[in-house]
Every structure is written in C-alpha cells, then in structure tokens.
Design a protein around this motif. Structure first.
Motif, PDB file in Angstrom:
ATOM      1  N   GLY A 583     -43.431  45.468  60.608  1.00 24.30           N
ATOM      2  CA  GLY A 583     -44.248  44.522  59.852  1.00 24.30           C
ATOM      3  C   GLY A 583     -45.357  45.147  59.034  1.00 24.30           C
ATOM      4  N   GLU A 584     -45.335  46.484  58.904  1.00 23.53           N
ATOM      5  CA  GLU A 584     -46.365  47.152  58.099  1.00 23.53           C
ATOM      6  C   GLU A 584     -45.890  47.212  56.646  1.00 23.53           C
ATOM      7  OE1 GLU A 584     -49.267  48.051  59.099  1.00 23.53           O
ATOM      8  OE2 GLU A 584     -49.037  47.769  61.252  1.00 23.53           O
ATOM      9  N   PHE A 585     -45.826  46.046  56.008  1.00 29.86           N
ATOM     10  CA  PHE A 585     -45.199  45.958  54.693  1.00 29.86           C
ATOM     11  C   PHE A 585     -46.012  46.656  53.607  1.00 29.86           C
ATOM     12  CE2 PHE A 585     -43.750  41.699  56.552  1.00 29.86           C
ATOM     13  CZ  PHE A 585     -42.652  42.289  57.169  1.00 29.86           C
ATOM     14  N   THR A 586     -47.323  46.488  53.634  1.00 33.31           N
ATOM     15  CA  THR A 586     -48.159  47.109  52.601  1.00 33.31           C
ATOM     16  C   THR A 586     -48.106  48.621  52.708  1.00 33.31           C
ATOM     17  OG1 THR A 586     -49.635  45.189  52.584  1.00 33.31           O
ATOM     18  CG2 THR A 586     -50.476  47.236  51.645  1.00 33.31           C
ATOM     19  N   ALA A 587     -48.262  49.137  53.932  1.00 35.03           N
ATOM     20  CA  ALA A 587     -48.173  50.581  54.125  1.00 35.03           C
ATOM     21  C   ALA A 587     -46.797  51.084  53.738  1.00 35.03           C
ATOM     22  CB  ALA A 587     -48.474  50.933  55.585  1.00 35.03           C
ATOM     23  N   GLY A 588     -45.766  50.305  54.046  1.00 31.30           N
ATOM     24  CA  GLY A 588     -44.409  50.719  53.719  1.00 31.30           C
ATOM     25  C   GLY A 588     -44.150  50.791  52.228  1.00 31.30           C
ATOM     26  N   THR A 589     -44.646  49.798  51.474  1.00 31.62           N
ATOM     27  CA  THR A 589     -44.422  49.832  50.022  1.00 31.62           C
ATOM     28  C   THR A 589     -45.148  51.019  49.387  1.00 31.62           C
ATOM     29  OG1 THR A 589     -46.232  48.227  49.757  1.00 31.62           O
ATOM     30  CG2 THR A 589     -43.999  47.368  49.799  1.00 31.62           C
ATOM     31  N   ARG A 590     -46.339  51.325  49.903  1.00 37.45           N
ATOM     32  CA  ARG A 590     -47.059  52.487  49.375  1.00 37.45           C
ATOM     33  C   ARG A 590     -46.317  53.773  49.684  1.00 37.45           C
ATOM     34  NH1 ARG A 590     -52.933  50.598  51.739  1.00 37.45           N
ATOM     35  NH2 ARG A 590     -53.410  48.997  50.168  1.00 37.45           N
ATOM     36  N   LEU A 591     -45.838  53.893  50.918  1.00 35.65           N
ATOM     37  CA  LEU A 591     -45.111  55.101  51.308  1.00 35.65           C
ATOM     38  C   LEU A 591     -43.839  55.237  50.489  1.00 35.65           C
ATOM     39  CD1 LEU A 591     -44.657  57.530  53.163  1.00 35.65           C
ATOM     40  CD2 LEU A 591     -43.606  55.971  54.825  1.00 35.65           C
ATOM     41  N   ALA A 592     -43.115  54.152  50.297  1.00 35.20           N
ATOM     42  CA  ALA A 592     -41.861  54.211  49.533  1.00 35.20           C
ATOM     43  C   ALA A 592     -42.113  54.694  48.107  1.00 35.20           C
ATOM     44  CB  ALA A 592     -41.199  52.834  49.518  1.00 35.20           C
ATOM     45  N   ASN A 609     -29.551  59.686  50.144  1.00 30.88           N
ATOM     46  CA  ASN A 609     -30.924  59.391  50.585  1.00 30.88           C
ATOM     47  C   ASN A 609     -31.684  58.562  49.555  1.00 30.88           C
ATOM     48  OD1 ASN A 609     -30.680  60.598  53.047  1.00 30.88           O
ATOM     49  ND2 ASN A 609     -31.791  62.466  52.511  1.00 30.88           N
ATOM     50  N   MET A 610     -31.386  58.782  48.272  1.00 27.54           N
ATOM     51  CA  MET A 610     -32.051  57.977  47.254  1.00 27.54           C
ATOM     52  C   MET A 610     -31.549  56.530  47.302  1.00 27.54           C
ATOM     53  SD  MET A 610     -34.425  58.209  45.008  1.00 27.54           S
ATOM     54  CE  MET A 610     -34.639  59.790  44.174  1.00 27.54           C
ATOM     55  N   LEU A 611     -30.273  56.363  47.617  1.00 27.36           N
ATOM     56  CA  LEU A 611     -29.747  55.009  47.800  1.00 27.36           C
ATOM     57  C   LEU A 611     -30.403  54.323  48.997  1.00 27.36           C
ATOM     58  CD1 LEU A 611     -25.942  55.606  47.137  1.00 27.36           C
ATOM     59  CD2 LEU A 611     -27.400  54.014  45.888  1.00 27.36           C
ATOM     60  N   ASP A 612     -30.533  55.093  50.078  1.00 28.02           N
ATOM     61  CA  ASP A 612     -31.193  54.544  51.268  1.00 28.02           C
ATOM     62  C   ASP A 612     -32.637  54.168  50.954  1.00 28.02           C
ATOM     63  OD1 ASP A 612     -32.043  53.872  53.803  1.00 28.02           O
ATOM     64  OD2 ASP A 612     -31.294  55.674  54.770  1.00 28.02           O
ATOM     65  N   LEU A 613     -33.329  55.033  50.222  1.00 29.27           N
ATOM     66  CA  LEU A 613     -34.702  54.749  49.827  1.00 29.27           C
ATOM     67  C   LEU A 613     -34.780  53.464  49.013  1.00 29.27           C
ATOM     68  CD1 LEU A 613     -37.704  55.421  49.409  1.00 29.27           C
ATOM     69  CD2 LEU A 613     -37.012  56.877  47.476  1.00 29.27           C
ATOM     70  N   THR A 614     -33.873  53.311  48.057  1.00 23.85           N
ATOM     71  CA  THR A 614     -33.889  52.117  47.224  1.00 23.85           C
ATOM     72  C   THR A 614     -33.676  50.858  48.054  1.00 23.85           C
ATOM     73  OG1 THR A 614     -33.094  53.367  45.316  1.00 23.85           O
ATOM     74  CG2 THR A 614     -32.774  50.978  45.273  1.00 23.85           C
ATOM     75  N   THR A 615     -32.733  50.929  48.984  1.00 22.13           N
ATOM     76  CA  THR A 615     -32.466  49.774  49.853  1.00 22.13           C
ATOM     77  C   THR A 615     -33.703  49.397  50.649  1.00 22.13           C
ATOM     78  OG1 THR A 615     -30.137  50.405  50.046  1.00 22.13           O
ATOM     79  CG2 THR A 615     -31.020  48.922  51.718  1.00 22.13           C
ATOM     80  N   GLN A 616     -34.320  50.397  51.256  1.00 23.91           N
ATOM     81  CA  GLN A 616     -35.506  50.113  52.071  1.00 23.91           C
ATOM     82  C   GLN A 616     -36.685  49.668  51.223  1.00 23.91           C
ATOM     83  OE1 GLN A 616     -36.590  52.306  55.499  1.00 23.91           O
ATOM     84  NE2 GLN A 616     -34.837  53.693  55.362  1.00 23.91           N
ATOM     85  N   GLN A 617     -36.866  50.311  50.070  1.00 23.53           N
ATOM     86  CA  GLN A 617     -38.013  49.967  49.224  1.00 23.53           C
ATOM     87  C   GLN A 617     -37.908  48.542  48.709  1.00 23.53           C
ATOM     88  OE1 GLN A 617     -38.627  52.656  45.945  1.00 23.53           O
ATOM     89  NE2 GLN A 617     -40.670  51.854  45.486  1.00 23.53           N
ATOM     90  N   SER A 654     -24.200  48.368  49.637  1.00 23.98           N
ATOM     91  CA  SER A 654     -25.580  48.284  50.106  1.00 23.98           C
ATOM     92  C   SER A 654     -26.475  47.608  49.073  1.00 23.98           C
ATOM     93  CB  SER A 654     -26.096  49.685  50.416  1.00 23.98           C
ATOM     94  OG  SER A 654     -27.453  49.653  50.763  1.00 23.98           O
ATOM     95  N   ILE A 655     -26.336  48.005  47.819  1.00 24.89           N
ATOM     96  CA  ILE A 655     -27.190  47.432  46.779  1.00 24.89           C
ATOM     97  C   ILE A 655     -26.819  45.973  46.510  1.00 24.89           C
ATOM     98  CG2 ILE A 655     -27.924  47.638  44.379  1.00 24.89           C
ATOM     99  CD1 ILE A 655     -28.996  49.795  46.242  1.00 24.89           C
ATOM    100  N   ASN A 656     -25.532  45.637  46.611  1.00 27.13           N
ATOM    101  CA  ASN A 656     -25.130  44.234  46.422  1.00 27.13           C
ATOM    102  C   ASN A 656     -25.774  43.345  47.485  1.00 27.13           C
ATOM    103  OD1 ASN A 656     -23.613  43.894  44.095  1.00 27.13           O
ATOM    104  ND2 ASN A 656     -21.741  44.677  45.042  1.00 27.13           N
ATOM    105  N   GLY A 657     -25.853  43.844  48.712  1.00 22.93           N
ATOM    106  CA  GLY A 657     -26.537  43.084  49.757  1.00 22.93           C
ATOM    107  C   GLY A 657     -27.979  42.815  49.398  1.00 22.93           C
ATOM    108  N   ASN A 658     -28.631  43.832  48.836  1.00 19.49           N
ATOM    109  CA  ASN A 658     -30.017  43.650  48.407  1.00 19.49           C
ATOM    110  C   ASN A 658     -30.119  42.673  47.243  1.00 19.49           C
ATOM    111  OD1 ASN A 658     -30.880  45.449  50.310  1.00 19.49           O
ATOM    112  ND2 ASN A 658     -31.944  46.789  48.890  1.00 19.49           N
TER     113      ASN A 658
END
Length: 1007
Positions: A583-592, A609-617, A654-658
């Motif tokens: 639930g640390e969304f603000t910290a997560g968006t900054r880190l991403a 890894n860049m795909l994974d980053l995009t999914t998480q971000q 993965s990206i279609n899910g997003n």
C-alpha cells in the motif's frame, strides 16, 4: 536557575533560628535533576522548606565567590555531588581542593552533601562529610539523607509521598524503550532542557508535543536522550522511536503495544492504532513520553503522532512540524558550553585554545565532539591541529561540507579518518561500507548474515572474522561516528548478523566526500550485492514486508537502481512490488520513476525487466489515482511490442491485462470487458488455469462484469475464483483475501444484505490479521462491511461511529483526494443525509462530486452518477425543481454511456420518477416508473431491493393518478415481498409501509 518550592506539611518540622520551618538550598548540576527533585520531595514531606538551584558557575568567576553566593540563602546548603560536579566549569587542577580546605571548611556548619558516585572525588571533599546514596534502595537512601541532615527518620517512618511525586531515581520507569545510553560527557543545554520541560508540561492537555528543530549535528538527538534520562522519574513509560525510515518507524512505534500489554495483532498498522488509543486514554499509563528521533517527513504526523495525557518529543530538520507541534529551535552550543566540553575531553587544551577551536567550528556540537575526541585521544597540540584544519591539505576537502557546516569540519573528519586508516583500517572499511547505504538506520549485519555474497576480497573478513568486526564497530562507536541499534525485544541480545547501526546524515555526508570514487564504487557494489542476497524473494507475502521495508531506503544510495546485475535488478523489482502490495503507492510511484530513468539509459525498452517495470509502474499509478498516466504508459509499451519482431506473446499478454485495467478506470467498461476476456483466454492457454496471473485475470473479469451491472455473472465468477485461489494459493494469500471481498460485495449488489454481512465479517477479520487494519485492501474490506451493514438495516446505531473512524483512517492512509477516500466521502454523505445532518451531507457530497470531476472528467460514468446524490441532497433540502434537473441529467448521461438496462441507470430512473412526481408531472412519473420496473425485473429479478423500490414508486404514482385499485395491488405485492426478503423491520419495508417515496443513492465504484 532557582526553583522556589513551597513547604510540604506531612512530618514534624524542624525550626530555623527564627522559629519557622528549617530551610535547605539543594544545589545540583542539571545532570542530576531527578535526584534533586526526589531529595526536595522527601525533605518537604518531613516538614522542611526547600529551594532547588541548578548550578554551573561560570569559569571566569572565582569558585570561592560562587560558593559565597550560595551562602546568601537562608538555611543550609545541600550539595548533590558526583565526579561531574567537580568538572563544572571546568576548573583548573587543584582549585576545588583549595576552596574546600579553606572557604568551605570555615563554613562547614552551613554545608552538607550527598554523593551519587563510586568514583574518586577530590580528597578535600571529606570536609563536607558526604553521605553516599550510590546504589541504594529508596528507604535506605532516605534514611541516610535524613541522618546526614539531623532529621529524625524514625518519627515519620511509614509515611509516603503523594502519588504525584517524583519516583526514586534508581527505580526505572515501568517501560523503557531503547533510549540511547546516557552520555556522561553531555555538556550544558540546561536552559533548553528546562524550556523543553516547561513547554511540555504547560501545553494543552492531550496535545503536549514539541519538536526540537535544527540542522544535522546540532545535538537534537542528544538533547532528547538527555531529557529522557534527566526527567525519567516523571514518567512511567519512555519509548524511543528511530524515525529516519517510515517503515522502521512504524514497526518500532507499534512494538510499544507489546510493552503496554495491549491485545493487538502482529501487523504494524494494527499495533499503532492500539498504541495510540492506549496513550490517548492514558491506560495503562498516563505518564508517558514518546520520542520520535530524526522524523523529517511530516506526512505521517496524523497517523503516528500520539495524543493524550503524556508528552511527545520530535527531533527534525523540517520546519513543517510547526503545523503539528510546538517547535523549539536548537542553537549551537554557546561558547562556554563549547570550551567547557573541549577542555574536559582534552585536559591539555587551555581556555584560550578551546575558544579558538570552538570558533573554528562555529560551536556546532557534532564537529566539536569529533575535534575533542581526536585532541583528547592523540593529545595533539591545538596549534598543529588548527593548522592542519585550516590548510586543508587533502585534495578531497576542496568542496564545502554543506548542510550549514563550516569548511573546517570536513578537514577535521579527514584527520580522524586518516588516523583510523593507520591504527584501525578495518574500521574505515566498515565506515565506508556504511556510507554506501542510506543515512539513518543501516542493516550492517547483512555483511555477516550472507557469507555467500560475492564481496570484494578486501571485505570478506567482515563475514569471517567476528573479532575484527566487533573491534571495528567498537572503535567507530567510541569515536561517536556510529551508534548501535537493535530491532529485537528490550534487553535481548542480537547476533552480529542482525546488528544495525545508526549513521547520522552529517557523518554520512562527510565520509562520502572523503571516499575516493574508486573505493566508493567498490563499497556500493558490495552493498547492492548484500541487498540482493537479503531479498526474501516473495513480496506478496506480508510476513516478508518488514525485511523489504528495511532494504528499500538503500537501493538508490547503493547504486542498485543503475545496476546491470540480474539478481540486483530482480531485488529492485521485488522492492517495487512490495510498495504496491503493502500500500505504499506514493513511494512506489517515485521509485518506479527513478528505476525507469536509470534503466532507460542502458536497457532495451523491450527487455523482460523493462516489461515487468512497466507493468508494476502502471499498476502503481492506477493505485495512486493517476489513471490516464498509467494507461498512456501501457499504450506506449504495447505499440513497441506490436512493432517488434519476433512477437513477444507473453509481454503483450501482460500489457493487455494492464490496458484492460486502465480502460475500466477510465470508464470504458465494455471495451475493458472484451479485452479482459481475451486476456483470460490467453493466460489460461499459455500458462494454465490456476497460475497466479490467470487467477488475477479471472478476478479482473469479475470486476468488469460488476461495472457493467452484470451482478449475477460477476458473483458466480468470483465464487469460482475464490475457490481456485484457496486451493492454489491458500486462504491467507493477499489475492485470496481480495476474492473474499469481491464475493461479499457481489452479495450486497444482489440485494442479499444479510448474507453479505455474514460473508464479509470473517473476511475483514482475516484481512486485519494478515495485512493490518490500515492496509488499503483492509480499508476496502472494512468499507464494504460498513456499507453492507448499512444496507442490512440492523446496525444503524453502530454505523455512524464506524463510518467516522473509517473516514479518518482513509484520509490518513490515502489523503483527501484519493479515489478511495472520495468514494467513502460520498457514502458518508449519503448516510448523513439519511440521518438528519443535511448541511454536512451537502458539503460531503459536493466535495466528492468535485473531486471525481477533477480526477475523472465530467463525462466519466462515476462523475455522472454523482449527480444523483447531489439531487437527493437538494430534494431533501426542499429544492425539488433543481433536484429533478439533477436526476434527469444523471439519467440521460448514464443512459448514453451505459445503456438503459444498467442498474445505475435504473437507480437514476427511480430518482427521476420521484422528481417528476414531486414536481407535478405525475403521468410522466408513472410512465417512467412502469418502464423502470419492467427493466429492473428483467435485469435484477423480481425480489431485488431496487426492483421492489421501483414497484413501490409505481404504486405511489398510480395513487397520484387515482388508479387506486392497481396501486393497492402493486403496493401490497411489494410489501409482501419486502417483508419476506428483507424482514418486517427493515428500513425499506418500514418506509414502504409508511408510503415514503423510495430513492436510490449512488455508490461510487471504480473497480
């Protein structure tokens, strides 16, 4: 400082020469205020008059003259002695012995003393005949004190001091929470400590909090620690919270729940709430002190800052604390404090030389500590030392030290580190390793916990040579460079592999500047290797979150964000996943964003890894309410994937899910559903039906069906998903818990309110156990339960306080403008409108509507649906014409975007028919009611509460048209079904029986 005390009245009073109570002047160094308070309390209890005087006579005033000033008081002078008492000033060697043999001996009848140490005192102290209170119990100490002063102890035996009096100094508080060890060299600061006490004790009860504000190295932490020791007898609980890192701060504050014997779970959020509630109530202790050390980010003040009968101290560099607490600026030492400290630590330094050194360092305490330590350890002559400082001989000191410190501080650190390189090179290696972590709390034990880590050869001794490790740390602690910390229970020894240290920001900055680029990269590589080894590997497991919280601050300083090492990159992505799941969304968006900035430089944009980053971000952006940004990020990645050869089918999946999630949040529900169906089919074809991502896709399909009003389909799909997740992932998995929420939500939307409450209550309990009460998903579960109870109708008296509490907590966790908070503001406004606070309801609904328009745009279905609630407030206020306009606008807008059969549209139609009826358009109202009832029966079924509300509304319209026979039949059928399905005492049933026009309020749901 003189502190006048009124006489106590319990015992038989001695008399002075004029017949009044015998008087005493208790003279003490500020260091021993607890003893002075206790002595005064005991003497007053025995009928004596007492004045307290804190004593630190200026070095420039002859000692005999300062002692003579004490004899100007009436009565006897009681000196509270230890070895520190004779270092006040400090005085030249032999001065005290001379004065004791002369002036004090000549006035021996006026002086008495108690001794609080077993260390050697000046030989001539014997003239005072000090009685030792060292290491005694309270009863024996009192007997010795009174005996020395000639007060008959036996005549008053058994009488106790008042309950509010100071505790005996040798008796520790009931709870003592990792307060730093008392600094025996603590110098001066008596005035600021006294002012701090006054501000805390004189503050409004329940809001007694003060922030010690100042730059790094000014001594804030030392003052807070000394306050805790000096005033310890005034408190039953003293709890120290290192606050450099938010997650560690939350864990540490929550640990107080165990010491207070509170019944709470293991999650920090749950413990924090229990602790704050106990402190607010003053149970089990009302005399408490909580110290938050190094709390620079004020965002969490509303969540952690306690209120109640006790006191709170914050140390910080952030002036924003003035909005939350009283603020006390911490200045540099005054010159007497600086020179006194230097001369005590380095006795060969003269007064003039100490003055010169103090001036060179601007009287900044931390710089003076280092100077005094080096001068005292090496006995270096001051002229040579100052020459080295001023010449700046080392090439690495050419840039300024920053943070407000003089340039000479950096050179002083250079001297110290060069000396350690010669005498204890392993200490420098540990210090340099620490400087490659973030400042504050450093999990240094990682170097020993992971001996398999591929460390540089010169650092491998850290994991194999415990003796050298311990010696190096001891050296750094001795030089006040590091302090040891422990995360374990109080008084529990931690192994070297668990050891943590605290490195001040100033020290971190200095050491970083004095480390060559080549060496710095070596140490940073070692740290990121250790961080990768320490990665638990499962950020979805809430039990691992404390470890991720400890690793997170050190990613950027160690260079992990720019590493090309696959294992380090995996650890970085796991930390990012932890931010989202915890639930640390603000910290997560900054880190991403930081990760993306680094990886874009060297990584293929379509690398896994860049795909994974995009999914998480993009997931984090959506969780933070930044829906458009998340969708655009995914769209750009999908364009790259489609243009690439060969095709990356898993990447597209993965990206279609997003993208499907993004479309749902943007209100494009039908597009989202079609894409989500394709995602689920592809997931199951490529990965299997019961893989984590396949189950997530199945859950998201249920979300899409709910948003389109297909409640029965969504519920049945959610039941199946829940069963699969329980079998594949077990009951306590975070996604399984979310399926539990979905099933209970589905029951509520289907109108099965009792079943929804029964299903949701255990789901909430499990959420609290696993995730804590303030995790975003737990708050969502608790919100669903509150709404289910409101709809069920049997909990109305409990709903108000429950919603009050939830409102406060949602704002604390998400802020006021987050979509989750806005949704609850809307629900709370509906509740307030129903229960009579129309003005509050109006404000809440207006806030929610404006918030959603700003967040989503006016054409979004949720923003449009909010018009229905605005209309209900207007109608309740008597503005029926404007209310009808709002109802019609909501109906037209949602019909255009969702179609005529969506439940939201049916609800708006129910309101619009009521608006037409109230405005005299009875025929139009009846036509709309008939059509709405027909549609609702087809979409929701004959027994759904909304269908029955439409039937009741039609009966009212028919009655207004004087079609009484049909009206009676329609109404009787509705009442019978309401009684059978919801119960005779349900608010809907009672309202229908009383012929109150039904309405529909809009629950803002984004999925």
């Amino acid at each position: 400082m003189v502190d006048q005390r009124r006489s106590g009245g319990a015992g038989a009073a001695g008399r002075d020469g004029q017949g009044g109570p015998e008087r005493f002047l208790v003279v003490f160094p500020g260091y021993h205020r607890p003893w002075a308070n206790w002595i005064a309390q005991r003497l007053e209890f025995h009928g004596r008059r007492v004045t307290l005087q804190r004593w630190d006579p200026p070095r420039e005033v002859p000692l005999e003259e300062s002692l003579g000033d004490l004899l100007m008081s009436t009565g006897r002078v009681l000196l509270v002695l230890n070895d520190w008492f004779f270092e006040l000033g400090p005085r030249a060697a032999g001065e005290w012995n001379d004065v004791l043999r002369g002036y004090v001996a000549d006035n021996a009848d006026r002086f008495a003393a108690v001794n609080l140490t077993n260390r050697q005192l000046p030989p001539a102290t014997a003239v005072l005949e000090p009685v030792s209170l060292w290491s005694t119990g309270e009863e024996e100490a009192e007997e010795r004190l009174l005996g020395r002063l000639g007060i008959d102890y036996r005549r008053t035996t058994g009488r106790q001091p008042p309950a509010s009096g100071s505790r005996f100094p040798n008796t520790p508080p009931e709870v003592w929470g990792e307060v730093p060890r008392r600094n025996r060299r603590f110098t001066g600061r008596d005035d600021i400590l006294t002012e701090l006490q006054e501000r805390l004790t004189e503050a409004e009860r329940g809001n007694s909090a003060c922030t010690l504000l100042g730059m790094s190295g000014i001594g804030k932490t030392q003052i807070a620690a000394e306050y805790a020791h000096r005033f310890s007898t005034d408190y039953d609980v003293i709890w120290w919270v290192n606050s450099d890192d938010r997650n560690i701060q939350r864990d540490r504050f929550g640990e107080l729940s165990v010491e207070l014997g509170l019944r709470s779970g293991n999650e920090p959020g749950e413990r924090i709430r229990a602790v704050r509630d106990a402190l607010r109530r003053g149970e089990p202790y009302s005399r408490w002190l909580v110290i938050f050390d190094g709390w620079d980010d004020t965002d969490g003040a509303g969540v952690l800052l306690p209120h109640g009968p006790g006191h709170t101290i914050v140390t910080s560099r952030n002036r924003g604390w003035g909005e939350h607490t009283d603020v006390l600026d911490v200045p540099s030492f005054d010159r007497a404090e600086s020179t006194g400290y230097l001369m005590r630590r380095a006795p060969h330094v003269t007064s003039a030389q100490a003055d010169e050194v103090a001036a060179e360092f601007g009287d900044v305490p931390l710089s003076l500590v280092q100077a005094a330590s080096l001068l005292g350890e090496t006995r270096m002559e001051v002229p040579e030392y100052l020459r080295m400082v001023r010449e700046g001989r080392l090439s690495t000191v050419e840039e300024p030290a920053g943070d407000g410190f003089p340039h000479s501080s950096l050179t002083s650190w250079s001297i110290l580190i060069n000396r350690l390189r010669r005498t204890q090179p392993q200490a420098v290696e540990v210090l340099s390793l620490c400087a490659s972590f973030a400042p504050g709390r450093i999990p240094l034990g990682l170097a020993r916990a992971y001996p398999q880590a591929d460390l540089p050869e010169e650092l491998r001794w850290m994991s194999t040579d415990l003796t050298a490790w311990t010696r190096a740390l001891d050296t750094l602690v001795t030089y006040s460079v590091l302090t040891r910390e422990s995360r374990g229970p109080v008084n529990t020894e931690m192994g070297p592999h668990q050891e943590s240290v605290h490195m001040h920001r100033l020290v971190h900055d200095m050491v970083s500047r004095l480390t060559s680029d080549e060496n710095r990269e070596t140490y940073r590589k070692a740290v990121r290797t250790l961080l990768a080894e320490a990665d638990p590997g499962n950020p979805l497991d809430s039990r691992q979150w404390p470890q991720y919280a400890e690793l997170l601050p050190h990613l950027e300083p160690s260079g992990a964000l720019s590493s090309s090492n696959a294992r380090v990159q995996a650890a970085v992505l796991n930390c990012l996943q932890y931010c989202r799941r915890s639930g640390e969304f603000t910290a997560g968006t900054r880190l991403a964003e930081k990760i993306r900035n680094h990886w874009t430089v060297f990584m293929d944009p379509l690398a896994p890894n860049m795909l994974d980053l995009t999914t998480q971000q993009s997931n984090l952006l959506r969780s933070a309410g930044r829906f458009r940004e998340g969708y655009e990020l995914d769209s750009a990645m999908m364009q790259r994937l489609r243009a690439a050869e060969p095709r990356n089918e898993l990447g597209e999946l993965s990206i279609n899910g997003n993208l499907a999630s993004g479309l749902r949040r943007l209100g494009r529900y039908q597009e989202a559903l079609e894409l989500q169906r394709q995602v689920l089919a592809d997931e199951e074809r490529l990965l299997g039906e019961n893989e984590l991502t396949s189950l997530n896709a199945r859950h998201n399909l249920g979300v899409g069906l709910r948003l389109l009003g297909r409640y029965r389909e969504a519920y049945e799909l959610d039941l199946e998903t829940l069963s699969r997740r329980q079998n594949a992932l077990r009951t306590r998995h975070i996604t399984t818990l979310n399926s539990g929420n979905a099933v209970a939500h589905g029951l509520r939307l289907l109108g099965q309110y009792r079943d929804s409450v029964a299903r949701q209550e255990p789901v909430v309990r499990l959420h609290v156990q696993v995730l804590g009460p303030l995790h975003p998903q737990t708050l969502a579960a608790r919100t669903h339960l509150a709404l289910a109870r409101r709809r069920e109708g049997g909990f109305q008296q409990d709903i108000g306080p429950l919603m009050d509490s939830l409102m406060e907590q949602l704002e604390q966790v998400h802020g006021r403008t987050h979509y989750s908070t806005l949704s609850f503001i809307n629900d709370y406004g509906n509740f307030q409108r129903e229960h009579g606070d129309l003005a509050k309801a109006k404000d809440l609904i207006a806030e929610a509507e404006a918030g959603y328009r700003a967040l989503l745009g006016p054409a979004h279905p949720v923003a449009t649906g909010m018009l229905a609630n605005t209309g209900l407030v207007m109608q309740a206020a008597g503005d029926r014409s404007e209310a009808m306009s709002m109802f019609e606008s909501a109906l037209a807008g949602l019909t255009a975007t969702l179609g005529a059969d969506h439940p939201w549209v049916l609800g708006c139609a129910l309101n619009a028919s009521g608006g037409r009826n109230f405005n005299g358009r009875v025929a139009d109202a009846a036509d709309l009611s008939r059509d709405t009832l027909r549609r609702s029966r087809r979409v929701l079924g004959d027994e759904h509460p909304l269908t029955l509300s439409c039937q009741t509304a039609l009966a009212a319209d028919l009655r207004a048209l004087r079609e009484h026979e049909e009206a009676e039949k329609v109404e009787a059928d509705a009442l019978l079904t309401l009684t059978r399905t919801l119960g005779a005492q349900h608010p809907h049933t009672l309202s229908a029986r009383q012929r109150t026009r039904p309405y529909w309020d809009f629950e803002a749901y984004l999925g």
